[in-house]
Design a protein around this motif. Sequence first.
Motif, mmCIF file in Angstrom:
data_model
loop_
_atom_site.group_PDB
_atom_site.id
_atom_site.type_symbol
_atom_site.label_atom_id
_atom_site.label_comp_id
_atom_site.label_asym_id
_atom_site.label_seq_id
_atom_site.Cartn_x
_atom_site.Cartn_y
_atom_site.Cartn_z
ATOM 1 N N LYS A 1 -0.845 6.668 -8.719
ATOM 2 C CA LYS A 1 -1.180 5.314 -8.883
ATOM 3 C C LYS A 1 -1.786 4.849 -6.940
ATOM 4 C CE LYS A 1 -2.855 0.625 -10.983
ATOM 5 N NZ LYS A 1 -4.002 1.321 -11.024
ATOM 6 N N CYS A 2 -2.932 5.575 -7.175
ATOM 7 C CA CYS A 2 -3.899 5.387 -4.773
ATOM 8 C C CYS A 2 -4.335 4.131 -5.254
ATOM 9 C CB CYS A 2 -5.264 6.331 -5.192
ATOM 10 S SG CYS A 2 -5.359 6.400 -3.513
ATOM 11 N N HIS A 3 -3.636 3.228 -3.797
ATOM 12 C CA HIS A 3 -3.755 1.932 -3.741
ATOM 13 C C HIS A 3 -4.616 2.390 -3.063
ATOM 14 C CE1 HIS A 3 -1.511 -0.968 -6.606
ATOM 15 N NE2 HIS A 3 -0.694 0.293 -6.877
ATOM 16 N N ARG A 4 -4.305 3.442 -1.821
ATOM 17 C CA ARG A 4 -5.191 3.529 -0.829
ATOM 18 C C ARG A 4 -4.943 4.817 -0.033
ATOM 19 N NH1 ARG A 4 -3.372 -0.673 4.279
ATOM 20 N NH2 ARG A 4 -3.974 -2.352 3.092
ATOM 21 N N HIS A 5 -6.148 5.167 0.475
ATOM 22 C CA HIS A 5 -6.297 6.954 0.836
ATOM 23 C C HIS A 5 -6.977 7.251 1.829
ATOM 24 C CE1 HIS A 5 -6.225 10.986 1.193
ATOM 25 N NE2 HIS A 5 -5.371 10.818 -0.219
ATOM 26 N N PRO A 6 -6.507 7.973 3.222
ATOM 27 C CA PRO A 6 -7.660 7.903 4.241
ATOM 28 C C PRO A 6 -9.209 8.335 3.876
ATOM 29 C CG PRO A 6 -5.897 9.080 4.673
ATOM 30 C CD PRO A 6 -5.838 8.484 3.324
ATOM 31 N N LYS B 1 -11.525 5.948 3.910
ATOM 32 C CA LYS B 1 -12.017 5.884 5.859
ATOM 33 C C LYS B 1 -13.182 6.898 6.473
ATOM 34 C CE LYS B 1 -8.100 4.363 7.062
ATOM 35 N NZ LYS B 1 -7.398 3.369 8.120
ATOM 36 N N ARG C 1 -6.322 17.856 5.913
ATOM 37 C CA ARG C 1 -5.566 18.127 7.306
ATOM 38 C C ARG C 1 -4.237 18.958 6.802
ATOM 39 N NH1 ARG C 1 -3.383 13.032 9.118
ATOM 40 N NH2 ARG C 1 -2.761 12.701 6.862
ATOM 41 N N LEU D 1 -1.110 9.478 10.340
ATOM 42 C CA LEU D 1 -1.076 8.322 10.261
ATOM 43 C C LEU D 1 0.496 8.340 8.604
ATOM 44 C CD1 LEU D 1 -4.123 9.734 7.511
ATOM 45 C CD2 LEU D 1 -4.605 7.872 9.349
ATOM 46 N N HIS E 1 1.623 6.770 5.820
ATOM 47 C CA HIS E 1 2.655 7.537 4.201
ATOM 48 C C HIS E 1 2.729 6.622 3.665
ATOM 49 C CE1 HIS E 1 1.156 11.899 4.265
ATOM 50 N NE2 HIS E 1 0.477 11.391 5.454
ATOM 51 N N TYR F 1 5.129 6.019 -0.119
ATOM 52 C CA TYR F 1 5.231 5.923 -1.789
ATOM 53 C C TYR F 1 5.847 5.250 -2.681
ATOM 54 C CZ TYR F 1 3.561 10.857 -0.661
ATOM 55 O OH TYR F 1 2.559 11.888 -1.009
ATOM 56 N N TRP F 2 5.638 4.332 -3.496
ATOM 57 C CA TRP F 2 5.992 2.621 -4.082
ATOM 58 C C TRP F 2 6.633 2.877 -5.303
ATOM 59 C CZ3 TRP F 2 3.468 -1.298 -5.521
ATOM 60 C CH2 TRP F 2 2.701 -1.136 -5.183
ATOM 61 N N LEU G 1 3.051 -2.549 2.920
ATOM 62 C CA LEU G 1 1.993 -2.561 2.645
ATOM 63 C C LEU G 1 0.743 -2.549 2.970
ATOM 64 C CD1 LEU G 1 2.791 -4.377 -1.206
ATOM 65 C CD2 LEU G 1 2.188 -2.374 -0.667
ATOM 66 N N ASP G 2 0.667 -3.691 4.366
ATOM 67 C CA ASP G 2 -0.713 -3.550 5.564
ATOM 68 C C ASP G 2 -0.894 -2.540 6.085
ATOM 69 O OD1 ASP G 2 -0.960 -5.825 3.842
ATOM 70 O OD2 ASP G 2 0.249 -7.466 5.275
ATOM 71 N N ALA H 1 0.004 0.626 5.112
ATOM 72 C CA ALA H 1 -0.010 2.006 5.539
ATOM 73 C C ALA H 1 -1.941 2.791 4.512
ATOM 74 C CB ALA H 1 0.404 2.129 3.533
ATOM 75 N N ASP H 2 -1.656 3.858 5.520
ATOM 76 C CA ASP H 2 -3.538 4.471 5.177
ATOM 77 C C ASP H 2 -3.108 5.053 4.391
ATOM 78 O OD1 ASP H 2 -4.441 4.174 8.102
ATOM 79 O OD2 ASP H 2 -2.531 5.682 8.260
ATOM 80 N N TYR H 3 -2.061 5.232 3.034
ATOM 81 C CA TYR H 3 -2.030 6.069 2.047
ATOM 82 C C TYR H 3 -0.722 5.049 1.443
ATOM 83 C CZ TYR H 3 -2.991 11.232 4.342
ATOM 84 O OH TYR H 3 -3.842 11.713 4.518
ATOM 85 N N SER H 4 -1.751 5.290 0.478
ATOM 86 C CA SER H 4 -0.358 3.965 -0.272
ATOM 87 C C SER H 4 -0.154 4.289 -1.945
ATOM 88 C CB SER H 4 -0.865 2.557 -0.611
ATOM 89 O OG SER H 4 -0.449 1.345 -1.369
ATOM 90 N N THR H 5 0.319 5.171 -2.549
ATOM 91 C CA THR H 5 0.287 5.117 -3.493
ATOM 92 C C THR H 5 1.768 4.532 -4.744
ATOM 93 O OG1 THR H 5 -0.338 7.844 -2.836
ATOM 94 C CG2 THR H 5 1.020 7.872 -5.253
ATOM 95 N N GLU H 6 2.033 4.065 -5.647
ATOM 96 C CA GLU H 6 2.292 3.681 -6.128
ATOM 97 C C GLU H 6 2.849 4.402 -7.231
ATOM 98 O OE1 GLU H 6 1.258 0.287 -8.793
ATOM 99 O OE2 GLU H 6 2.687 -0.550 -10.078
#
Lengths: 170, 170
Positions: A152-157, A160, A165, B5, B7, B9-10, B142-143, B145-150
């Motif tokens: 599940k994507c919560h944040r992805h660059p 922005k 890359r 960046l 990443h 994964y959680w 969590l704050d 992270a540029d990528y946050s994937t659950e």
Amino acid sequence: MEQGLLHLYWGDGKGKTTAAMGLALRALGSGKRVVIVQFLKGGNSGEIPLLAQLGAEIYRGKAGQKFVFQMTPEEKAATRELQNQNLAAAMAQPADLLILDEAGSAEELDMVDVDLLKKAVLERPAECECVLTAHTPPQWMLDAADYSTEMKCHRHPYQKGIKARKGIEY
Amino acid sequence: MEQGLLHLYWGDGKGKTTAAMGLALRALGSGKRVVIVQFLKGGNSGEIPLLAQLGAEIYRGKAGQKFVFQMTPEEKAATRELQNQNLAAAMAQPADLLILDEAGSAEELDMVDVDLLKKAVLERPAECECVLTAHTPPQWMLDAADYSTEMKCHRHPYQKGIKARKGIEY
């Protein structure tokens, strides 16, 4: 003989293909035979030459570099035929671990014969472990999976404006 | 210079460590320098010798084979010290990609100096890409992270009593 299980990595988060390829690496490190089909992917992803060098059998490629929605009907038919050929060739290889990367998108975009895909997954040899990745999996994949992990994507660059890359996204 | 960046994964799903190691493989395939710390892991995971063979610098190991909750206060202190030493040694290595596997659990179990961990992540060289894995990440991860994937577990065979298997779970 150990029963091979079915893994499904799905959802909109980063890490589905990477997790599948990480599992390929782990299996190779334990002396297992690994066969990989990457649907609708050609290009130059960093892990592919290394997995091949370590002994994985890899089937990939598409006709041309267009997205499916940009293709003419003839290009679509040729691409679909190539995916079917890759899948059939992979199914003929002995495998302890069979990875079908982007199987969900291939089905969703009608870029693979669904009966052949179901046969590859549901009628594989009993000892063969199988991994599928999908953005939005069809119900039969969700039903058949022994492992079902949603990424599940919560944040992805890209949110922005940062582009993919080399060595990270591919 | 390209900005590296962060990443994360959680979650409770299978695939966090495998995705991190798949990314290590991809980065190695693109000629990047990869440094890995696996907190609280020793043992014989299949991918580790291959990643080392491909050039990754890997720091792992714990004092003894007990879970943290089974340790005496002395064993806890020794294990914590070993994790700190591994992290400090990893930080001294030049890296394009720094992977801190189980960083979340190490913090949660008080098995790493949190200031050192934050320094490794938040004050890393600007061009260094960094990957963290965590079951339940602390808020600062969590704050940042540029990528946050659950990775959300919908189904897992341990629910049916199937034990971890070599080459698949480790």
